[in-house]
Design a protein around this motif. Sequence first.
Motif, short mmCIF file in Angstrom:
data_model
loop_
_atom_site.label_atom_id
_atom_site.label_comp_id
_atom_site.label_asym_id
_atom_site.label_seq_id
_atom_site.Cartn_x
_atom_site.Cartn_y
_atom_site.Cartn_z
N UNK A 51 43.64 34.01 33.33
CA UNK A 51 43.26 32.83 32.69
C UNK A 51 41.89 33.12 32.02
N UNK A 52 40.71 32.24 32.02
CA UNK A 52 39.46 32.52 31.64
C UNK A 52 38.66 33.15 32.47
N UNK A 53 39.17 33.52 33.77
CA UNK A 53 38.30 34.25 34.94
C UNK A 53 38.67 35.68 34.78
N UNK A 54 37.76 36.49 35.11
CA UNK A 54 37.98 37.88 35.19
C UNK A 54 36.93 38.65 36.02
N UNK A 84 31.13 33.10 43.60
CA UNK A 84 32.49 33.53 43.80
C UNK A 84 32.47 34.18 45.33
N UNK A 85 33.77 33.71 45.99
CA UNK A 85 33.98 34.26 47.19
C UNK A 85 34.97 35.30 47.02
N UNK A 124 44.44 45.01 46.92
CA UNK A 124 44.80 43.74 46.69
C UNK A 124 43.51 42.84 47.00
N UNK A 125 43.29 41.99 46.03
CA UNK A 125 42.29 41.24 45.73
C UNK A 125 42.40 39.78 45.77
N UNK A 126 41.51 39.01 46.18
CA UNK A 126 41.50 37.58 46.40
C UNK A 126 40.13 36.95 45.99
N UNK A 131 36.70 26.22 42.73
CA UNK A 131 37.84 25.47 43.18
C UNK A 131 39.17 26.15 43.07
N UNK A 132 39.50 27.20 42.22
CA UNK A 132 40.57 28.16 42.00
C UNK A 132 40.40 29.21 42.71
N UNK A 133 41.67 29.76 42.93
CA UNK A 133 41.99 31.03 43.74
C UNK A 133 42.76 32.10 42.76
N UNK A 134 42.19 33.16 42.87
CA UNK A 134 42.91 34.20 41.90
C UNK A 134 43.29 35.39 42.69
N UNK A 135 44.39 35.91 42.45
CA UNK A 135 44.84 37.13 43.12
C UNK A 135 45.42 38.09 42.30
N UNK A 136 44.99 39.59 42.59
CA UNK A 136 45.31 40.64 41.89
C UNK A 136 46.01 41.69 42.76
N UNK A 137 46.81 42.59 42.37
CA UNK A 137 47.11 44.05 43.14
C UNK A 137 47.36 44.91 42.01
#
Length: 413
Positions: A51-54, A84-85, A124-126, A131-137
Amino acid sequence: MRIHLLSALLVCALTAACGQSPSANEGEEAHGAEAAEFERGPHRGRMLRDGDFAIEMTIFEDGVEPEFHIYAYRGNKPVAPGEVQLSVELARLGGRVDRFAFAPQEDYLRGTGVVAEPHSFDVKIKAVEGGRTHSWTYASYEGRTTIAAEAARQGGVKSEKAGPGTVSELVDMSGRVEITPEGKADVRAWLPGRIVEMRGQLGQSVRKGQPLVRVESSHSLQVYSIPAPISGIVVEKNANVGDVTGDRALFVIADPTKLHAEFFVYPRDAERIRVGQRVDLRSLSGEARLSATVEAMLPTADLASQTLMAHVHLPASAATLFRPGMGVEGSFAISETQVPLAVRTKAIQRFRDFDVVYAKVRNTYEVRMIRIGRRTPEWTEILSGLEPGTEYVTDGAFLIRADIDKAGASHDH
């Protein structure tokens, strides 16, 4: 010409096998293409968007051990790292998983811990923000390839597990193979007389007690026989029928299984050579090799060269490899140290600016950057970079390296 053709066939076999099944080479090529195609951020890192987060993934290694520096963006504008956590997992070949927590520092999130070489892993990234959670691999491989088992076998690839070993301090010397004193005997007449019969011929094998010469005594005119004093081969014949015996040997017999190697020890090494030390013996061509021990150090020095003579015992089986008079080279183990981890020296290759060995996990091979300690022609001590029990390539490592180089050794993050 035959050697060049064999090398070409081996490379073809590897290439064909890699094309028969999915391989890490394909991953390397894909990663190489991806490295040129993935979006890069302001710090030349990999951009990952949701989305708008990177976030922008970088590994910083300028004057420090490699560590993650990750930058966050919202709507393409920097986000304060404290908002950011973040957590990262790196799954490595062989099953090891490295986990990283992050803490804010200046305008980025800094990973806790070192990103160990090789930088080859599934990532693997979290991330949690607002309040939103994002994940990438994604996969990021380097120095890795997969080769079918049959192709590796045809290419001469062999492996073994790394473990404790003995590393020796060696002194190299030149010498020659000789028959031991007890391995040579003269056949002489017991009493003066005329030779009436000679039964031995040059090169003939004889056994101990076998009659070789009959002599008619000049005193009694009786004929007596002279037997072979040892078993062996007739190497000299110095008389004929009708000759009168004298002080000379009529025959010389040598036992080719009773051998030792004589080495000339220079004064600088004389104090370090001891009876019982191990010696790795090899012919001048390098084709014949065996391990033996020092059996004697003669106490007298040559007046001209001041060298001492060291005798190295050779087992009876050495007769099939070495012959009397042959030149040999010997590596004397003047000290031996047990080390917790060692690999065969021939397994070590160069990759980028590192000494490496190639770890093997099933049909996949990957570099392991190592720090080495004491080194001999056979074994090298490993100080870090390789886990005990790791299966690594001992023979054919250059073929693994060629296959990796063919795909390109990516080091993009």
